[in-house]
Design an enzyme around this catalytic site. Structure first.
Site, PDB file in Angstrom:
ATOM      1  N   THR B 148       0.863  -1.143   0.016  1.00  8.99           N
ATOM      2  CA  THR B 148       0.016  -0.018   0.089  1.00  8.99           C
ATOM      3  C   THR B 148       0.999   1.329  -0.108  1.00  8.99           C
ATOM      4  O   THR B 148       1.414   1.596  -1.113  1.00  8.99           O
ATOM      5  CB  THR B 148      -0.888  -0.094   1.154  1.00  8.99           C
ATOM      6  OG1 THR B 148      -0.245   0.028   2.394  1.00  8.99           O
ATOM      7  CG2 THR B 148      -2.087  -1.205   1.125  1.00  8.99           C
ATOM      8  N   LYS B 170       3.242  -6.933   4.056  1.00  7.41           N
ATOM      9  CA  LYS B 170       3.183  -5.566   3.890  1.00  7.41           C
ATOM     10  C   LYS B 170       2.635  -4.902   5.036  1.00  7.41           C
ATOM     11  O   LYS B 170       2.242  -5.493   6.116  1.00  7.41           O
ATOM     12  CB  LYS B 170       2.173  -5.334   2.561  1.00  7.41           C
ATOM     13  CG  LYS B 170       0.626  -5.685   3.092  1.00  7.41           C
ATOM     14  CD  LYS B 170      -0.187  -4.829   3.841  1.00  7.41           C
ATOM     15  CE  LYS B 170      -0.015  -3.247   3.653  1.00  7.41           C
ATOM     16  NZ  LYS B 170      -0.905  -2.728   4.359  1.00  7.41           N
ATOM     17  N   THR B 181      -0.015  -4.076  12.674  1.00  9.22           N
ATOM     18  CA  THR B 181      -0.995  -4.037  11.390  1.00  9.22           C
ATOM     19  C   THR B 181      -0.285  -4.581  10.031  1.00  9.22           C
ATOM     20  O   THR B 181       0.695  -3.828   9.527  1.00  9.22           O
ATOM     21  CB  THR B 181      -1.592  -2.795  11.232  1.00  9.22           C
ATOM     22  OG1 THR B 181      -2.054  -2.308  12.349  1.00  9.22           O
ATOM     23  CG2 THR B 181      -2.647  -2.706  10.058  1.00  9.22           C
ATOM     24  N   GLU B 261       5.792   4.598   7.660  1.00  8.53           N
ATOM     25  CA  GLU B 261       5.510   5.913   6.900  1.00  8.53           C
ATOM     26  C   GLU B 261       5.990   6.946   7.570  1.00  8.53           C
ATOM     27  O   GLU B 261       5.906   7.387   8.813  1.00  8.53           O
ATOM     28  CB  GLU B 261       3.789   6.147   6.987  1.00  8.53           C
ATOM     29  CG  GLU B 261       2.970   5.081   5.967  1.00  8.53           C
ATOM     30  CD  GLU B 261       1.366   5.472   6.370  1.00  8.53           C
ATOM     31  OE1 GLU B 261       1.293   5.937   7.621  1.00  8.53           O
ATOM     32  OE2 GLU B 261       0.871   4.679   5.649  1.00  8.53           O
ATOM     33  N   ASN B 380      -0.337  11.051   6.297  1.00  9.00           N
ATOM     34  CA  ASN B 380      -1.684  10.674   6.991  1.00  9.00           C
ATOM     35  C   ASN B 380      -2.629  11.714   7.055  1.00  9.00           C
ATOM     36  O   ASN B 380      -3.795  11.546   7.511  1.00  9.00           O
ATOM     37  CB  ASN B 380      -1.517  10.036   8.339  1.00  9.00           C
ATOM     38  CG  ASN B 380      -0.827   8.819   8.096  1.00  9.00           C
ATOM     39  OD1 ASN B 380      -1.371   7.746   7.508  1.00  9.00           O
ATOM     40  ND2 ASN B 380       0.496   8.588   8.654  1.00  9.00           N
ATOM     41  N   SER B 385      -6.253   7.204   3.819  1.00  4.82           N
ATOM     42  CA  SER B 385      -5.418   5.998   3.488  1.00  4.82           C
ATOM     43  C   SER B 385      -5.903   5.054   4.849  1.00  4.82           C
ATOM     44  O   SER B 385      -6.613   5.385   5.615  1.00  4.82           O
ATOM     45  CB  SER B 385      -4.051   5.988   3.584  1.00  4.82           C
ATOM     46  OG  SER B 385      -3.689   6.626   4.798  1.00  4.82           O
TER      47      SER B 385
END
Lengths: 385, 385
Positions: B148, B170, B181, B261, B380, B385
């Protein structure tokens, strides 16, 4: 009018040189009686700053004749020397004020960087300067002197029928319960004993400061004090007094959220339909602390999926397929799935309202939080605080 | 070599058009046997995506013949229609693969935005394309198709003596336990039953994926599967096999943190001197989730006061006056107070090591986290997302 709105109090705020930039950094609040009743609530962090350890002992007696507060250093994680410094500060205040004052009735509060000893060679002479500056108009100066990263000083008042509750607060980050991180001094000229003050203060903080969560971080220095002088000679009904204390706490708590470090949004999270108030608070806090949601709010994105994923991490009573979520009045999630069109949601204003309906009861709670911004990161990474 | 490193597996990754940008978004992993044993662990979030609800049922039988994974949509909070879509996807895979395959043994995993239905008119034809592309070299393509916001695809392998464990993962945000996650598929050609796989998988995830905490946010879609084909004919000793599974999980978990991220630092938090492993994990997580500390690390500021204030919010056994904290090997906090000179700490590298000594026992745990950056906020907040 801050802490000097009520009769019987004098205050001062001065620059002692604790802060390198020369800004005011020392405040003194004196209760001139006739009563010296007091109550206090403190951080629930188990790592407590020296002034918290000291003031908890002082408040145990229910009597406080003065409060000395400094910004520019938290005096937390400073070992035995830090505690000695707090003790010495209280002794200095008692000695300078003279008369009936004794160190055991002087509360001390500090705020600033953790893990650094205070410059006592500046702080102790500062106490003398502050004592000389005490006045019945000194409330604003005191409120200014306790600022750290606050952009504005915070004061509030309430009351009726000849008695007043006034207060000041500082706090702009590390705002999370138990007790949002802050220093707060409230004063009243109502003629009430320490036990009554304690009850009113705990009732008020439980639903105000305890429900503010700017960044999930709990401080070592949280202190909220309520001092009564009895100077008005009035003995208000408990409910009236408690309502006034709650109003001042609510006003100050809202000001804290409005001035949180780097924030661009104030987020009001109301959890309804909960089986218990504890469930409502747990869910509200979980939503308030979800970094991904806080980023989405910053981006004015009504990302209700992040609200649901935050609710899902709690132990509260709910059925995932019955959850409803509204953002600024638009029910974007109904029965755990897609609801009204998210494009109907406008998030332009500073205040954003999230309503989470657990559809499992009749209890509710409101938590206030902030968004997460690049400015928050900058303020908290560019220098030590 | 990813999920096709082990014998007995074929895989594919293709672009089905689920993602608007045309990037690969559909992966298929098929176990060609002779065994079809499998185990799985899933998010502990109570709001679970449709594919998680489906796959939990499938795994209850201990048999999985294929896994279909999509990026570009989480199929979470999508109501009955979302669950029907997951079911239809499994039926489609069974039908396209033919032979002995049946939907009840097809696991489904999805990742992407919550609260949006999947474009089934693209996904179902994509299953046919993927099935046609299946190959014993397809592991890399499958790993690429589940990305992603991942900047790189993640694969790892381990094994010995003629048997192999391989895997793909992922995950780049919403990384927090239970279960960080992520979507992860592990495969092995060892000849083991479902109960043994289950034990090895739970042993491994407990100390790897469950101890990764990039941002404190728990997903609705976490899925980690382990499939065994038995194609090697080897039956490894349990300890050897468990060690290989753990090695692959550890490798993949570390890759997830390294690609989180917006992160500029990978933070290894080791809690030692704990009275119990649970205490060590609780303290580690509390440190990992402290936004102020995460900002300080980003700013290369060895702000140990924020470590102590995070420890203080836990219920772990410790005496505040005996806490010790090292940052990159320098004991900046000793006995709850100022320790070695913080200027000795160098934080230039990407990896930062924090050691928190509770001085209350002999247990320990390691948690991996990331710093908090303006880039995280941007990623974010700038889009859904």
């Amino acid at each position: 009018m801050s802490v000097t709105a009520a009769q019987g109090f004098t205050a001062a705020g001065i620059a002692a040189g604790i802060k390198a930039n020369g800004n005011p950094d020392l405040a003194l609040v004196v209760n001139n009686g006739p009563r010296l009743a007091a109550a206090g609530v403190f951080t629930s962090n188990r790592v407590k700053a020296a002034p918290v350890r000291w003031s908890e002992q002082v408040l145990r007696g229910g009597t406080v004749s003065a409060v000395v507060l400094n910004s520019g250093g938290a005096n937390a994680c400073t070992g035995p020397k830090g505690f000695q410094d707090t003790h010495a500060t209280a002794e200095k205040v008692a000695s300078v004020l003279g008369g009936e004052h004794n160190a055991g009735e002087i509360a001390v509060a500090s705020t600033g960087l953790i893990g650094v000893l205070l410059p006592m060679d500046k702080l102790l002479p500062g106490v003398e300067t502050a004592a000389a500056a005490l006045s019945a108009d000194g409330g604003e100066a005191a409120a200014i002197a306790i600022k750290t990263t606050d952009t504005v000083h915070k004061t509030a008042t309430a009351g009726q029928d000849g008695w007043t509750v006034g207060g000041m607060a500082k706090g702009a980050g590390m705002l999370a319960p138990g007790l949002a991180t802050m220093l707060v001094v409230l004063t009243t000229d109502a003629d009430l004993d320490a036990a009554t003050l304690d009850k009113a203060l705990r009732d008020a903080t439980r639903t105000t400061f305890d429900r503010v969560d700017s960044d999930g971080c709990m401080s070592t220095n949280d202190t909220v004090l309520l001092l009564a002088s009895g100077a008005s000679g009035q003995v208000p009904a408990y409910e009236d007094f408690a309502a006034a204390v709650r109003a001042v706490c609510d006003d100050l708590a809202r000001q804290l959220i409005g001035d949180a470090e780097g924030a661009s949004k104030d987020i009001r999270i109301e959890v309804i339909g909960a089986a218990s108030e504890d469930d409502a608070v747990e869910v509200g806090r979980s939503i308030a602390r979800n970094n991904l949601l806080k980023c989405a709010i910053h981006g004015e994105d009504p990302n209700w999926g992040r609200v649901l994923s935050a609710i899902g991490t709690t132990k509260a009573a709910f059925d995932p397929d019955r959850l409803n979520v509204a953002i600024n009045g638009v029910w974007v999630c109904k029965n755990g799935s897609v609801g009204e069109d998210r494009d109907l949601v406008s998030m332009k204003g500073r205040e954003v309202h999230i309503t989470a309906d657990l559809a499992g009861g009749t209890e509710s709670a409101v938590i206030w939080a902030n968004d997460l911004t690049a400015e928050y990161v900058h303020e908290n990474s560019a220098y030590s605080s």
